[in-house]
Scaffold this active site. Structure first.
Site, PDB file in Angstrom:
ATOM      1  N   TYR A 126       0.829  -1.201   0.000  1.00 12.66           N
ATOM      2  CA  TYR A 126       0.000   0.000   0.000  1.00 12.66           C
ATOM      3  C   TYR A 126       0.873   1.266   0.000  1.00 12.66           C
ATOM      4  O   TYR A 126       2.084   1.190  -0.101  1.00 12.66           O
ATOM      5  CB  TYR A 126      -0.985  -0.052   1.155  1.00 12.66           C
ATOM      6  CG  TYR A 126      -1.917  -1.240   1.029  1.00 12.66           C
ATOM      7  CD1 TYR A 126      -2.649  -1.441  -0.142  1.00 12.66           C
ATOM      8  CD2 TYR A 126      -2.040  -2.190   2.038  1.00 12.66           C
ATOM      9  CE1 TYR A 126      -3.486  -2.546  -0.290  1.00 12.66           C
ATOM     10  CE2 TYR A 126      -2.871  -3.294   1.899  1.00 12.66           C
ATOM     11  CZ  TYR A 126      -3.586  -3.465   0.721  1.00 12.66           C
ATOM     12  OH  TYR A 126      -4.399  -4.568   0.573  1.00 12.66           O
ATOM     13  N   GLY A 129      -4.345 -14.272  13.060  1.00  9.12           N
ATOM     14  CA  GLY A 129      -5.338 -13.915  12.059  1.00  9.12           C
ATOM     15  C   GLY A 129      -6.277 -15.053  11.761  1.00  9.12           C
ATOM     16  O   GLY A 129      -7.359 -15.174  12.340  1.00  9.12           O
TER      17      GLY A 129
END
Length: 366
Positions: A169, A312
């Site tokens: 990103y 996660g």
């Protein structure tokens, strides 16, 4: 694993386990927190020391996913406040991950349908759009947008923010020689390419100094390497993290597929990347490790290297992972997704279908 841990800012986590940030596609179209999102996070906050949310875009040009949380305007603060409260009700600290998608933002989500980045260089993924190079004024405004996003997180009652400088990103795009070909102050050699992420970090810390009335967490997540050439090398990353250690952060979150993986592009002694980074900067700045921590034994081994672990997929498959380990019920941990338990697991649509569409990402019962 279940000892408390005090971060440099003075915030104390009740244990060493953190819900990792995972995209959930559950926010409203305008970026407001949804009821589905609240129930999803409530189900996964119990038993953890902290929850890092999915990424929240700091401006409209940085929205990277359908159903993404927004932190780009004040009208979103009430919903964000409810999210922080839900996490707090389960005894965990609430950390809002803030970011800008850059060239990875899908055109259909953007005001002018054109992604922006450090330079007009598309990513290496198939069908990637060519972004528009950001003007110097846009870059400076984006630094300010990160600051204002932090202010909103503080006003919403979050305990901290995590800067998302990983997973290709915008923060990573400015640091990478692949995506940053600029010749102004925002680009050049490795030191010049870290100007933007370091200025964003400083702006976030400034917001904390100006607006926080209690200790507030500031973390930074990064990907240590890029596989393509030119791309970020481990040597580049060592330089960046050395600079980040001077910024008064609470932790570095090292984004890896496997906690124990070695370099993907440099031959060496085979030692893990996370251990190399720890040895480089020492123990003064805490590290958060992530990647294939499936069992209690995996977690105990990883905690020999880092003080904090992010989970996660483990908390998607079994939201009670931490509770079961703490109670000595690790033999009851579920390690494969029960395809009939969507409602019990509180994984609403469209998240359920999205994660199920990725082959091999979630182990499933056959």
């Amino acid at each position: 694993m279940f000892d408390s841990y005090t971060l440099p800012s003075g915030v104390t986590l009740k244990n060493r386990l953190i819900l990792a940030p995972m995209t959930n596609f559950l926010s409203e179209e305008d970026g407001r927190v949804s009821e589905k999102e609240l129930t999803y996070y409530k189900r996964r906050s119990r038993g953890t020391g902290a929850v890092i949310t999915a990424c929240a875009n700091v401006n409209t040009q940085g929205k990277g996913f359908d159903g993404e949380i927004g932190v780009d305007r004040d009208e979103l603060i009430p919903g964000l406040k409810r999210l922080a409260e839900v996490i707090h009700e389960e005894g965990a600290k609430a950390i809002l991950q803030i970011y800008h998608g850059g060239r990875m933002s899908p055109p259909h989500l953007l005001p002018d349908e054109t992604p922006v980045s450090a330079s007009a260089v598309p990513s290496e993924r198939e069908g990637a759009a060519t972004p528009r190079e950001m003007t110097a004024e846009e870059v400076s405004q984006t630094v300010e947008d990160f600051k204002q996003a932090t202010r909103r997180a503080i006003e919403a009652g979050f305990d901290g923010v995590e800067l998302h400088g990983a997973n290709t990103y915008l923060l990573q795009q400015f640091f990478s020689p692949h995506s940053n070909r600029r010749s102004d102050k925002w680009g050049g050699d490795v030191w010049q390419r870290m100007t933007f992420p370091l200025e964003v970090t400083e702006a976030v810390k400034q917001a904390v100094r100006e607006y926080a009335r209690a200790p507030f967490i500031t973390g930074y997540r990064f990907s240590p390497e890029e596989p393509h050439t030119p791309g970020i090398t481990l040597e580049d990353t060592m330089r960046l993290v050395s600079e980040l250690t001077e910024k008064g952060l609470d932790y570095l979150h090292i984004s890896l597929r496997d906690f124990h993986q070695s370099s993907i592009r440099e031959e060496g002694d085979g030692s893990s990347v996370i251990r190399q980074i720890r040895d480089q900067i020492g123990a003064d700045l805490p590290h958060v490790g992530v990647g294939e921590i499936r069992t209690k034994e995996d977690a105990e081994k990883a905690l020999e290297t880092v003080p904090l672990l992010a989970l996660g997929r483990e908390l998607l498959i079994d939201p009670d992972w931490a509770v079961k380990v703490e109670k000595g019920q690790e033999d009851h941990i579920v390690t494969e997704m029960d395809m009939e338990a969507q409602e019990e697991l509180v994984i609403p649509e469209p998240m359920w279908s999205k994660i199920m569409s990725v082959p091999g990402w979630i182990p499933r019962k056959v």
